[in-house]
Design a protein around this motif. Sequence first.
Motif, PDB file in Angstrom:
ATOM      1  N   SER A  87      35.503  40.107  45.997  1.00 29.45           N
ATOM      2  CA  SER A  87      36.131  40.006  44.689  1.00 29.45           C
ATOM      3  C   SER A  87      36.434  41.391  44.137  1.00 29.45           C
ATOM      4  N   GLN A  88      37.414  41.479  43.290  1.00 29.81           N
ATOM      5  CA  GLN A  88      37.796  42.739  42.664  1.00 29.81           C
ATOM      6  C   GLN A  88      37.063  42.892  41.337  1.00 29.81           C
ATOM      7  N   VAL A  89      35.816  43.326  41.411  1.00 32.22           N
ATOM      8  CA  VAL A  89      35.013  43.494  40.202  1.00 32.22           C
ATOM      9  C   VAL A  89      34.337  44.853  40.213  1.00 32.22           C
ATOM     10  N   SER A  90      33.763  45.207  39.076  1.00 29.54           N
ATOM     11  CA  SER A  90      33.129  46.516  38.935  1.00 29.54           C
ATOM     12  C   SER A  90      31.879  46.637  39.805  1.00 29.54           C
ATOM     13  N   LYS A  91      31.488  47.873  40.100  1.00 28.90           N
ATOM     14  CA  LYS A  91      30.282  48.145  40.877  1.00 28.90           C
ATOM     15  C   LYS A  91      29.053  47.598  40.157  1.00 28.90           C
ATOM     16  N   GLU A  92      29.027  47.699  38.844  1.00 31.32           N
ATOM     17  CA  GLU A  92      27.901  47.222  38.057  1.00 31.32           C
ATOM     18  C   GLU A  92      27.704  45.707  38.242  1.00 31.32           C
ATOM     19  N   ILE A  93      28.795  44.958  38.234  1.00 32.94           N
ATOM     20  CA  ILE A  93      28.717  43.512  38.451  1.00 32.94           C
ATOM     21  C   ILE A  93      28.307  43.231  39.896  1.00 32.94           C
ATOM     22  N   LEU A  94      28.891  43.952  40.857  1.00 33.07           N
ATOM     23  CA  LEU A  94      28.527  43.770  42.265  1.00 33.07           C
ATOM     24  C   LEU A  94      27.047  43.990  42.483  1.00 33.07           C
ATOM     25  N   ASP A  95      26.503  45.042  41.882  1.00 33.24           N
ATOM     26  CA  ASP A  95      25.080  45.352  42.031  1.00 33.24           C
ATOM     27  C   ASP A  95      24.230  44.218  41.462  1.00 33.24           C
ATOM     28  N   LYS A  96      24.644  43.644  40.367  1.00 35.54           N
ATOM     29  CA  LYS A  96      23.897  42.563  39.731  1.00 35.54           C
ATOM     30  C   LYS A  96      23.883  41.313  40.613  1.00 35.54           C
ATOM     31  N   LEU A  97      24.973  41.081  41.359  1.00 36.26           N
ATOM     32  CA  LEU A  97      25.088  39.868  42.165  1.00 36.26           C
ATOM     33  C   LEU A  97      24.568  40.034  43.589  1.00 36.26           C
ATOM     34  N   LYS A  98      24.119  41.231  43.957  1.00 35.30           N
ATOM     35  CA  LYS A  98      23.592  41.435  45.306  1.00 35.30           C
ATOM     36  C   LYS A  98      22.331  40.603  45.507  1.00 35.30           C
ATOM     37  N   ILE A  99      22.234  40.057  46.698  1.00 28.84           N
ATOM     38  CA  ILE A  99      21.053  39.243  47.029  1.00 28.84           C
ATOM     39  C   ILE A  99      19.892  40.177  47.326  1.00 28.84           C
ATOM     40  N   LYS A 100      18.799  39.914  46.669  1.00 24.70           N
ATOM     41  CA  LYS A 100      17.616  40.759  46.820  1.00 24.70           C
ATOM     42  C   LYS A 100      16.711  40.190  47.878  1.00 24.70           C
TER      43      LYS A 100
END
Length: 100
Positions: A87-100
């Motif tokens: 998806s074309q989203v900000s790095k901040e959003i990508l970091d939040k959605l990363k699977i931990k």
Amino acid sequence: MKDYGTLSQAINKLKLEEGYTIDFNLVDEHLENRKDKEKYTAKEFEVDKVLRFEGMSNPGDNSILYAITTSNNKKGLLTDVYGAEASQVSKEILDKLKIK
């Protein structure tokens, strides 16, 4: 861990049994709740659950379902292809959605 079955079954269970009733969309710098015309930055939501689903007949049909609660206690779902990187989203959003 609870078995949610297929993607469509998981969506139904999360909506009906767990109260995740809003459909979120990824838009640039935020999550969007179009129904209520609300936007949430990465600091304004938490990912409660992450469920992965693989297509049985097509490996390209991989999807991921996020159960999300916002800072104003609205609960909803976001679906995407494996890895929000598509998806074309900000790095901040990508970091939040990363699977931990």
